[in-house]
Design a protein around this motif. Structure first.
Motif, PDB file in Angstrom:
ATOM      1  N   ASP A  33      -1.795  15.992  -0.341  1.00  0.00           N
ATOM      2  CA  ASP A  33      -0.419  16.257  -0.766  1.00  0.00           C
ATOM      3  C   ASP A  33       0.487  15.106  -0.360  1.00  0.00           C
ATOM      4  OD1 ASP A  33      -0.490  19.211  -1.680  1.00  0.00           O
ATOM      5  OD2 ASP A  33      -1.530  19.242   0.251  1.00  0.00           O
ATOM      6  N   ARG A  34       0.094  14.457   0.734  1.00  0.00           N
ATOM      7  CA  ARG A  34       0.959  13.439   1.321  1.00  0.00           C
ATOM      8  C   ARG A  34       0.102  12.349   1.940  1.00  0.00           C
ATOM      9  NH1 ARG A  34       4.113  12.502   5.793  1.00  0.00           N
ATOM     10  NH2 ARG A  34       6.220  11.804   5.265  1.00  0.00           N
ATOM     11  N   ALA A  35       0.375  11.099   1.568  1.00  0.00           N
ATOM     12  CA  ALA A  35      -0.290   9.942   2.154  1.00  0.00           C
ATOM     13  C   ALA A  35       0.752   9.172   2.957  1.00  0.00           C
ATOM     14  CB  ALA A  35      -0.885   9.051   1.064  1.00  0.00           C
ATOM     15  N   ALA A  36       0.449   8.866   4.221  1.00  0.00           N
ATOM     16  CA  ALA A  36       1.448   8.251   5.083  1.00  0.00           C
ATOM     17  C   ALA A  36       0.925   6.951   5.682  1.00  0.00           C
ATOM     18  CB  ALA A  36       1.878   9.216   6.187  1.00  0.00           C
ATOM     19  N   PHE A  37       1.877   6.067   6.008  1.00  0.00           N
ATOM     20  CA  PHE A  37       1.564   4.720   6.486  1.00  0.00           C
ATOM     21  C   PHE A  37       2.496   4.352   7.632  1.00  0.00           C
ATOM     22  CE2 PHE A  37       0.168   5.173   2.186  1.00  0.00           C
ATOM     23  CZ  PHE A  37      -1.049   4.512   2.143  1.00  0.00           C
TER      24      PHE A  37
END
Length: 488
Positions: free
Chosen positions: A225-229
């Motif tokens: 649902d969510r890709a974070a960096f």
């Protein structure tokens, strides 16, 4: 720092799972008790050593992820058994509450971890290939890629078994890039997040990968649902790859969470007795009245230790007034020594340091004090002593050393920082910034840092420390969890 990108496409690309059969428990009820917060990473919070008498000794791990996850008490951490001791612990049913360790076949894990994750994905995202000769994507690569798929599937199956209805699952890093897509097919009810702790390659470099593999990796992460960096730059590079290769990021949101230093822990730990002892020993090695240039790194290819030594050598050659007046305290802790290229790099670090000492050293002055045995207390002692911190990676997801030194420094420390470190995004305005490939300019930067006025150095250190602790590990993790839960 938290920011979001809402993709424009309304359709989520389906994750492309390998065709081989899976032991997916999609037709079975989840194991009891069902967890509501799960974390998946290659390395877990505990490891086991098998003694000659058959005993198992447990050791707790550290680092930003362990610290961050301590913010949530009621969770399950799914990780791989990495050693013979870990695998024996799994077989005996020995474990820690809240941890599920997966006994993945050792050969499969070696292919996935060393063959693909560390020798392909790490090299792509850190742009480390010597492209006239590498990479070579042949039948051996395809064999190892099949192991990478098997390894990721084992995590997806375990998470599907353990997660309660609608649970939040936070998958960590490039080792498990395929897990979100696999898990989405098994458990579409879950809230799934993926966090990348490395840089993300720009699209032209990412396309070194075979086309189908590049697509599979992107689809894998877009199962979340969510890709974070860690920085906006890495997030934008991921979006760029998805846009160019897939036509967009589907319904996956992309966020940024810049992991900060754990100030309370560092300041407390840095003033314990063993650190004071290491400080006394380092002062004796440096000698009275001398300035110090400190670096603390693993002998990881991306850390750029050799060029840092070259820059220090150039400083001594071009500005002889620094001879006998400065010491480069370099901690280069061996990393990934099961890979030949890393063994060779570690040997080169030692060779260059020895060469500098041979050419410039005197009876009372050792220009480079090199330590290769990992010692956290000694690292903290060096942080406290540093007049200059040299952090010059070729490319780095964040680099917590750049954030930790200003927090711990006793009397203020000038930071020489690569513009290719993720930390540059937050610290660049108060650092002496360098192009990591430019040895001559780095030597000039070292001179600038060494001659910085005391009041300016103190003011910069104060601002650096404030920026470094803006998002401490526990809040870093909670922000990700809250964003995942709030996503519509």
């Amino acid at each position: 720092m938290v920011s979001e990108h809402e993709a424009q496409s309304a359709a989520r690309p389906s994750a492309r799972l390998p065709a081989e059969p899976s032991a997916a428990p999609s037709d079975q009820p989840p194991a009891e008790p069902c967890e509501q917060v799960l974390v998946a990473s290659n390395r877990g919070p505990v490891s086991y050593t098998l003694g000659t008498d058959g005993s198992l000794d447990a050791k707790r791990g550290g680092g930003g992820l362990v610290s961050g996850l301590s913010a949530v008490k009621d969770k399950l951490w799914v990780c791989a058994a990495l050693s013979d001791g870990d695998r024996e612990a799994v077989r005996r049913g020995v474990g820690e509450q809240g941890v599920r360790m997966l006994d993945i076949d050792a050969a499969v894990h070696a292919d996935a971890y060393n063959g693909i994750a560390n020798s392909v994905l790490w090299f792509v995202h850190h742009m480390l290939y010597q492209t006239p000769l590498e990479p070579v994507f042949d039948a051996e690569f395809r064999r190892q890629w099949a192991s990478f798929e098997t390894y990721n599937r084992a995590f997806a199956v375990a998470l599907a078994e353990e997660a309660g209805p609608g649970a939040a699952v936070l998958v960590q890093d490039y080792h498990l890039a395929l897990v979100p897509g696999m898990l989405r097919e098994l458990r579409p009810d879950l809230r799934i997040g993926h966090f990348s702790h490395t840089p993300w390659a720009p699209v032209d470099y990412f396309r070194l990968l075979p086309d189908d593999i590049a697509e599979q990796l992107l689809h894998g992460i877009l199962g979340a649902d969510r890709a974070a960096f860690l920085t906006r730059r890495w997030a934008d590079a991921f979006i760029g790859c998805c846009t160019e290769i897939l036509g967009g990021t589907g319904r996956t949101r992309v966020g940024v969470h810049g992991l900060g230093a754990d100030a309370d822990f560092l300041r407390r730990r840095a003033h314990e007795a063993d650190v004071d002892e290491r400080m006394a020993a380092l002062r004796e090695q440096v000698g009275p009245g001398r300035r110090t240039i400190v670096r603390v790194d693993r002998t990881e290819l991306s850390k750029n230790i050799v060029r840092g030594l070259f820059a220090y050598r150039a400083l001594l050659e071009e500005r002889p007034e620094w001879r006998e007046r400065v010491v480069h305290v370099a901690f280069a802790y061996p990393s990934r020594q099961d890979l030949a290229v890393y063994r060779g790099y570690t040997a080169e670090v030692q060779r260059v340091a020895d060469e500098i000492n041979a050419v410039y050293g005197t009876a009372g002055w050792t220009p480079v004090v090199l330590h290769v045995k990992d010692d956290f207390a000694r690292s903290l002692a060096a942080y406290r002593l540093a007049d200059v911190a040299l952090v010059n990676p070729i490319r780095d997801g964040m680099n917590l050393v750049a954030k930790e030194v200003p927090v711990v420094s006793d009397h203020g420390c000038a930071l020489v920082l690569s513009r290719e470190a993720g930390a540059y995004e937050e610290l660049g305005s108060d650092a002496v910034v360098v192009n990591p490939y430019d040895v001559s300019a780095t030597a000039v930067a070292l001179h600038e840092a060494l001659t910085m006025a005391d009041d300016e150095r103190a003011a910069r250190t104060e601002r650096l420390a404030a920026a470094a602790v803006a998002l401490p590990p526990q809040q870093w993790f909670l922000d990700q969890l809250d964003a995942l839960r709030q996503q519509a």
